[in-house]
Scaffold this active site. Structure first.
Site, PDB file in Angstrom:
ATOM      1  N   GLN A  48      29.390  52.502  27.392  1.00  0.00           N
ATOM      2  CA  GLN A  48      30.835  52.782  28.111  1.00  0.00           C
ATOM      3  C   GLN A  48      31.281  54.338  27.153  1.00  0.00           C
ATOM      4  O   GLN A  48      31.698  54.478  26.084  1.00  0.00           O
ATOM      5  CB  GLN A  48      31.665  51.934  27.743  1.00  0.00           C
ATOM      6  N   GLN A  68      33.603  56.617  28.040  1.00  0.00           N
ATOM      7  CA  GLN A  68      34.979  57.359  28.118  1.00  0.00           C
ATOM      8  C   GLN A  68      35.439  55.973  26.731  1.00  0.00           C
ATOM      9  O   GLN A  68      35.394  55.175  27.090  1.00  0.00           O
ATOM     10  CB  GLN A  68      35.176  56.950  29.288  1.00  0.00           C
ATOM     11  N   GLY A  77      35.263  48.604  36.396  1.00  0.00           N
ATOM     12  CA  GLY A  77      34.489  50.421  36.909  1.00  0.00           C
ATOM     13  C   GLY A  77      34.116  51.526  36.157  1.00  0.00           C
ATOM     14  O   GLY A  77      35.539  51.381  35.248  1.00  0.00           O
ATOM     15  N   GLU A 127      33.170  55.691  36.681  1.00  0.00           N
ATOM     16  CA  GLU A 127      32.423  56.129  37.832  1.00  0.00           C
ATOM     17  C   GLU A 127      30.905  57.396  37.012  1.00  0.00           C
ATOM     18  O   GLU A 127      31.259  58.764  37.754  1.00  0.00           O
ATOM     19  CB  GLU A 127      33.641  56.996  37.772  1.00  0.00           C
ATOM     20  N   ASN A 128      30.215  56.381  36.244  1.00  0.00           N
ATOM     21  CA  ASN A 128      29.185  57.566  35.767  1.00  0.00           C
ATOM     22  C   ASN A 128      28.602  58.446  37.174  1.00  0.00           C
ATOM     23  O   ASN A 128      28.424  57.959  37.782  1.00  0.00           O
ATOM     24  CB  ASN A 128      28.422  56.486  35.460  1.00  0.00           C
ATOM     25  N   HIS A 139      37.583  52.972  44.688  1.00  0.00           N
ATOM     26  CA  HIS A 139      38.230  54.169  43.314  1.00  0.00           C
ATOM     27  C   HIS A 139      37.040  54.810  42.820  1.00  0.00           C
ATOM     28  O   HIS A 139      37.120  56.034  42.741  1.00  0.00           O
ATOM     29  CB  HIS A 139      38.627  52.950  42.711  1.00  0.00           C
ATOM     30  N   GLU A 140      35.789  54.167  41.973  1.00  0.00           N
ATOM     31  CA  GLU A 140      35.436  55.026  41.208  1.00  0.00           C
ATOM     32  C   GLU A 140      34.028  55.605  42.158  1.00  0.00           C
ATOM     33  O   GLU A 140      33.659  56.789  42.126  1.00  0.00           O
ATOM     34  CB  GLU A 140      33.953  54.157  40.986  1.00  0.00           C
ATOM     35  N   HIS A 177      36.397  59.734  42.239  1.00  0.00           N
ATOM     36  CA  HIS A 177      36.318  59.478  41.068  1.00  0.00           C
ATOM     37  C   HIS A 177      34.990  61.240  41.098  1.00  0.00           C
ATOM     38  O   HIS A 177      34.913  62.280  40.554  1.00  0.00           O
ATOM     39  CB  HIS A 177      35.501  59.048  39.589  1.00  0.00           C
ATOM     40  N   TYR A 232      47.449  56.382  36.834  1.00  0.00           N
ATOM     41  CA  TYR A 232      46.827  55.917  37.745  1.00  0.00           C
ATOM     42  C   TYR A 232      48.200  56.268  39.042  1.00  0.00           C
ATOM     43  O   TYR A 232      48.203  56.324  39.869  1.00  0.00           O
ATOM     44  CB  TYR A 232      46.694  54.659  37.688  1.00  0.00           C
ATOM     45  N   ARG A 236      36.319  41.923  30.516  1.00  0.00           N
ATOM     46  CA  ARG A 236      36.746  43.347  31.651  1.00  0.00           C
ATOM     47  C   ARG A 236      38.307  42.948  31.317  1.00  0.00           C
ATOM     48  O   ARG A 236      39.546  42.221  31.167  1.00  0.00           O
ATOM     49  CB  ARG A 236      36.875  42.913  33.102  1.00  0.00           C
TER      50      ARG A 236
HETATM   51  N1  BES Z   1      37.654  55.568  34.300  1.00  0.00           N
HETATM   52  C1  BES Z   1      37.610  54.379  34.342  1.00  0.00           C
HETATM   53  C2  BES Z   1      37.564  53.495  33.747  1.00  0.00           C
HETATM   54  C3  BES Z   1      38.047  54.170  32.124  1.00  0.00           C
HETATM   55  C4  BES Z   1      39.582  54.673  32.125  1.00  0.00           C
HETATM   56  C5  BES Z   1      37.487  53.818  31.153  1.00  0.00           C
HETATM   57  C6  BES Z   1      39.499  55.296  30.450  1.00  0.00           C
HETATM   58  C7  BES Z   1      37.639  54.112  29.500  1.00  0.00           C
HETATM   59  C8  BES Z   1      39.335  55.155  29.588  1.00  0.00           C
HETATM   60  C9  BES Z   1      37.750  53.832  35.747  1.00  0.00           C
HETATM   61  O1  BES Z   1      37.668  54.358  36.821  1.00  0.00           O
HETATM   62  C10 BES Z   1      38.828  53.287  36.247  1.00  0.00           C
HETATM   63  O2  BES Z   1      40.045  53.305  36.675  1.00  0.00           O
HETATM   64  N2  BES Z   1      38.839  51.959  36.081  1.00  0.00           N
HETATM   65  C11 BES Z   1      40.051  50.427  36.629  1.00  0.00           C
HETATM   66  C12 BES Z   1      39.353  50.034  37.775  1.00  0.00           C
HETATM   67  C13 BES Z   1      40.627  50.827  38.677  1.00  0.00           C
HETATM   68  C14 BES Z   1      39.883  50.590  40.253  1.00  0.00           C
HETATM   69  C15 BES Z   1      41.920  50.825  38.676  1.00  0.00           C
HETATM   70  C16 BES Z   1      39.609  49.279  35.473  1.00  0.00           C
HETATM   71  O3  BES Z   1      38.762  49.453  35.314  1.00  0.00           O
HETATM   72  O4  BES Z   1      40.502  48.961  36.050  1.00  0.00           O
HETATM   73 ZN    ZN Z   2      39.395  56.365  38.021  1.00  0.00          ZN
END
Ligand code: BES
Ligand code: ZN
Length: 631
Positions: free
Chosen positions: A165, A167, A296, A298-299, A322-323, A326, A408, A582
């Site tokens: 992971q 990011q 998720g 978005e790799n 969502h992913e 991206h 977001y 999660r």
């Molecule tokens: N890119 C993010 C996950 C992320 C953000 C990881 C910042 C590390 C640092 C991913 O696209 C995301 O936003 N995931 C959300 C789900 C989404 C439906 C809001 C999550 O993991 O809850």
């Molecule tokens: Zn995101």
């Protein structure tokens, strides 16, 4: 500190190159979250060759970095590392001198590599053969960006599992590189894994393995930022669900995942129709073990997905939307720094809702938008003002501090508001133009602002002022003129909740409403005060809440159960916290438990059991909540 004295060429020995003394952490480069001097020397391409060693919990091998000198006089390449052991650095087979600076708790250690003076004519414009720097290294068993799982932590309990992971700033814990989203590079990789395991990456995953199935090859021909570097290794099977989509998952999960996400190909088509071609070739999904700390990630070409969205009824698939989104906002047009994160997540949340509306209708969009607004409101209550702005000052801050609903949902509301002034179609075309014009580039908030002024605001002078744009970007809270989503569907749910609380309808009558998952979530989240035990038991019996396998509903219910001190849910709470990692689902439950003495005891007992199975990123955000004394 002596570990930092790894180094150097025989030729340099006479010069006693113990220059490799660790230096103070140093100052960040052009990106406040990276030491890289990418304004002088830029990495353009990476070639990885790594052994995946489950026994030692290390990646061991090398990376070749193709660099370009933007400044002809540059004689140093500065990279980011964190927890990496650097064995040797070389160029054309000859060792290069390097130092590993002192560690900074947030940014890690700068790796400074001495480069020979550039040949005359070298550099961007010369067309000279690219220069390559080779680094031999190994990762640390507790790299923040990797989780090494025992077989028992996987769905099938047969084989170990590894996933990354990266990011926001964790790619540097498994690759020495310029760890800034301002830098994009292509990559190739070869991974050697134990027999019987499959490796996948954020790249082309179609090449057959060699060497008896142990050597896996990857290529990512489009330039991507470092936070999208990704790897996973485990007992992983594949099933095609569309012309450009394969689901990867552990064998026991594969069928459920293929069913749950069967509409992914339709989502890709829908997003292309609105925002332009999907430019990455394939769009695959990887379902991770339950300790994956996010919903998720978005790799590129291969989104990483939590198994907690496998609800059985496709009710939580907006996460896939969502992913996938991206692939336009984030991966194609990328935030240049973590201050610009709102442009990744706000735009993506907006696109996500567009996809959801196309596939599931306007009502579903409305409901999900209102749920999003509610969680934004919760965060606006708790997040300090400096992080309530879309583009916060991030110098010295952890990018994690800005992973709230503000980038977001406030980001999305900004675009919603523009749509209310200019029309949805116009904003859609405007965004499509933005993606086209900045494809494969990293962009700042200021660039977007200038683009917005000339390409949207100028179309209808006076409709939106620069001062209003500045308020969205730089003021805390929400502008008074924000256009907020509402839905009559939830208003009916609110009315029913009130009726039930007043004893005028029975829970069985509520059940007869046949509420969707979104309505159920709104129902559970909307209690000003928790019901007392008898009504809790009635709800539980009628809706089967303690027993639900829908992880989102379980989360909302368990949160209410903690507030209501509803004991019949305790075993389920323990199981939940010990199987799911999660962060969004787990952290609020611990935080709620910590509010009472009894809850604190429960939280600490469960945490002691669960913590060894949690991802290092989750541990880092739970330790301060659950173990305040241990710090
Ligand atoms: N890119 C993010 C996950 C992320 C953000 C990881 C910042 C590390 C640092 C991913 O696209 C995301 O936003 N995931 C959300 C789900 C989404 C439906 C809001 C999550 O993991 O809850
Ligand atoms: Zn995101």
């Amino acid at each position: 500190m002596n570990r930092a004295c790894a180094w150097l060429a025989a030729a340099a020995l006479s010069a006693l190159p113990f220059a490799a003394q660790a230096a103070s952490p140093g100052t960040p480069g052009p990106d406040p979250h990276s030491y890289a001097n990418f304004d002088a020397v830029r990495v353009r391409h990476l070639e990885l060759a790594l052994d995946v060693d489950f026994r030692q919990r290390r990646l061991i091998g090398r990376v070749d970095l193709q660099i370009e000198r933007l400044r002809a006089d540059a004689t140093e390449l500065i990279l980011d590392t964190s927890g990496l052991a650097i064995e040797r650095v070389e160029r054309r087979g000859r060792a290069l001198r390097f130092t590993l600076a002192d560690g900074d708790a947030l940014l890690g250690r700068a790796l400074r590599i001495e480069l020979p003076k550039a040949q005359r004519g070298a550099g961007a414009a010369s067309g000279a053969a690219p220069e390559t720097v080779r680094i031999l290294y190994r990762t640390s068993p507790d790299a923040r960006g990797l989780q090494w799982l025992e077989p028992r932590q996987t769905a099938d309990r047969q084989q170990p599992f590894l996933f990354s992971q990266s990011q926001s700033i964790y790619a540097r814990t498994w690759i020495p590189l310029q760890d800034s989203p301002a830098v994009r590079a292509t990559y190739r990789a070869q991974l050697r894994v134990p027999a019987g395991l499959r490796a996948v990456m954020s790249a082309d995953n179609t090449q057959p393995a060699t060497e008896g199935g142990r050597l896996w090859h990857f290529e990512m021909p489009q330039p991507i930022p470092s936070y999208l570097m990704a790897i996973a290794v485990g007992r992983i099977d594949a099933r095609e669900i569309g012309p450009r989509t394969t689901v990867f998952a552990e064998p026991s999960v594969l069928q459920a995942a293929a069913r749950e996400f069967a509409e992914t190909p339709a989502m890709i088509d829908a997003c292309e129709a609105m925002y332009g071609p999907y430019r990455w070739g394939r769009y695959d999904l990887l379902i991770l073990p339950p300790s994956f700390p996010y919903g998720g990630m978005e790799n590129p070409r291969l989104s990483f997905i939590t198994p907690t969205v496998l609800a059985g009824d496709r009710s939580l698939v907006s996460l896939i939307a969502h992913e996938l989104a991206h692939s336009w906002s984030g991966n194609l047009v990328t935030n240049a720094s973590w201050r610009d994160f709102w442009m990744n997540e706000g735009f993506t949340t907006y696109l996500e809702r567009d996809i959801v509306e196309k596939l599931y209708g306007a009502k579903r969009r409305e409901m999900e938008s209102v749920l999003g607004l509610q969680s934004l409101r919760d965060d606006l209550q708790r997040v300090p003002a400096r992080f309530q702005v879309l583009a916060p000052e991030m110098r010295g801050a952890d990018p994690e501090d800005n992973t709230t609903q503000i980038p977001y949902e406030k980001g999305r509301l900004f675009l919603d508001w523009l749509a209310s002034q200019f029309g949805r179609e116009t904003v859609q075309d405007f965004l499509r133009g933005w993606f086209d014009a900045h494809a494969f580039q990293s962009v700042t908030t200021e660039q977007f602002r200038a683009w917005l002024s000339s390409n949207l605001l100028a179309r209808k002078p006076g409709a939106v002022t620069e001062a209003q744009v500045a308020e969205w970007l730089f003021q805390p809270g929400l502008p008074s003129y924000a256009v907020l989503p509402r839905t009559a569907i939830f208003e009916r749910v609110d009315a029913q909740r009130a009726e039930w609380l007043a004893g005028r309808v029975a829970a069985a009558a509520l059940l007869a409403n046949d509420w969707s998952v979104q309505e159920r979530l709104h129902f559970l989240d909307g209690f000003a005060a928790p019901p007392s035990l008898a009504p809790m038991a009635e709800l539980d019996a009628v809706f089967g809440l303690t027993a639900t396998r829908n992880a989102e509903i379980a989360h909302s219910w368990l949160l209410l159960a903690i507030r209501a001190d509803y004991a019949p849910s305790w075993p389920r709470l323990e199981e939940y916290l010990q199987t799911i990692g999660r962060r969004k689902l787990v952290r609020p439950l611990y935080a709620e438990l910590m509010k009472t003495a009894q809850g604190r005891e429960r939280a600490q007992r469960i945490y002691a059991l669960a913590r060894p199975g949690y991802h290092p990123i989750l541990v880092a955000s739970l330790d301060p909540i659950v173990r305040p004394a241990a710090r």
